[in-house]
Design an enzyme around this catalytic site. Sequence first.
Site, PDB file in Angstrom:
ATOM      1  CG  ASN A 322      -2.077   0.755   0.923  1.00 49.78           C
ATOM      2  OD1 ASN A 322      -2.142   1.422   0.024  1.00 49.78           O
ATOM      3  ND2 ASN A 322      -3.128   0.788   1.809  1.00 49.78           N
ATOM      4  CG  HIS A 353      -7.583   0.879   7.285  1.00 56.71           C
ATOM      5  ND1 HIS A 353      -6.322   1.611   7.635  1.00 56.71           N
ATOM      6  CD2 HIS A 353      -7.360   0.135   6.359  1.00 56.71           C
ATOM      7  CE1 HIS A 353      -5.484   1.032   6.766  1.00 56.71           C
ATOM      8  NE2 HIS A 353      -5.982   0.076   6.053  1.00 56.71           N
TER       9      HIS A 353
END
Length: 475
Positions: A322, A353
């Site tokens: 990521n 998140h």
Amino acid sequence: MFQVNFLLTQFTALILAGFLRTFLSPVAVTAATRHVFGLVIGLALGYFCFGRQAIHLAGLPALCYIAMRTQNPRNIQRVVLTTSLLYLSCVHYHRQMYNYGSYTLDITGPLMVITQKVTSLAYSIHDGLTRREEELTPTQRYQAVKKMPTTLEYFSYVFHFQALMAGPVIFYRDYIDFIHGRNLAGAKALTGCDKNSGHYDEIVLEPSPAPVVIKKVVVSLLCAAMFVTFIPTYPIQKLKDDDFLKNTTVFYKMWYLMVTTMLVRFKYYHAWIFADAICNNSGLGFSGYDDSGEPKWDLASNVDVYGFEMSLNLKSSIEHWNKGTNRWLRSIVYERVKHNKIMFTYALSALWHGFYPGYYLTFANGAFFTVVSRVTRRNIRPYFLGSKGMKFLYDALTFATMRLLMAYITFSFILLEFIPSVTMYLYVYLFPHIIGLALLVIAPRLPKIPSHKEATVKESKTPQELINGTARKSM
């Protein structure tokens, strides 16, 4: 249904990306035309995929743009960060309350990418308008924005179709350079000469992305096939099964964790690599040439599969996974806070998140084992640098350790729930945690030895030579 829509939008985006690069290149049309095309296609694909939920795709950036236009540039970054995280958190909370534990595609994915875009832009505007260049890091200096984006530039940046659905986050400076064709700086050029006028015209040869796009699409589809084929054999939900917990050995549990977390990673590999191919097919992502003269298309890459799977330490693993989010976290947190950098960075990542307990377990463990990894590398690695054989042994040990550790850290991120995650920790006797704590206590107390280079120099010289060398330096 959402998954089918997602695939249709991504394949459509791949085709339209080629149209943008071929027929709407910077030399053929104006920047405004390219902005409008990216914006309209992004909005259309977002609505097709998410229907009425797409209102959130417009709501969050609209509020943030109002904040950018009305707030003092000295505070703009804090206001935009707070606004976007509050909006995103409300959507996360709603999803968690009404669709708990679901893995279906929903609006939170694109919203997370949009949050990265608007916050990174706000910090870049703050840097460009209120800070001196000598106060900025090289990355901040490069990304600094010295003029407030127009409405078209802003919303085109937020909604451009290449990276709307699955990222990666493209920083504003890189996107504007792409729109105007400045991203090809460093590309090979031909110079034409008009003999009569003496005028020289430089023609930039844009490297073709076709080979790398084909390669990435094929790899992406292979990753999807791996995930679909094998994940039913190793479902993550089995970790909550009493029979599995009570009637399998610790070694099998760790093996299962390694396999199931690896298979889940193939889902991310598929989405990120395909998104990278879309960016490349539009001409976005070119970053120059390598030593052999081949064009590199890794500016927008979100993952290095080989680098992650073959990493020898936690730092390397994080850097290859990521990557867009890593750049975002480094840009707005790690390079700006003065104390507890790791803690604040992991805290923002967890909040971004959502609110599932498994996320916070993963990021808390990530912070803990990052510290353990640094202490271990600093104090134990020098013991293995005396010979190639010892170095190979160290690399082999760290390679095996990283495979176990990444499975141990990340399974809770996939499982999402607190009690089942902690139960699994207990059934493997918290071995990684215990070993980590032991290393934090023992490693700093080990006798210090010089680095391999220093030891080699000292062994190759007599005491008198060392004294003479020191004397010469002091003179």
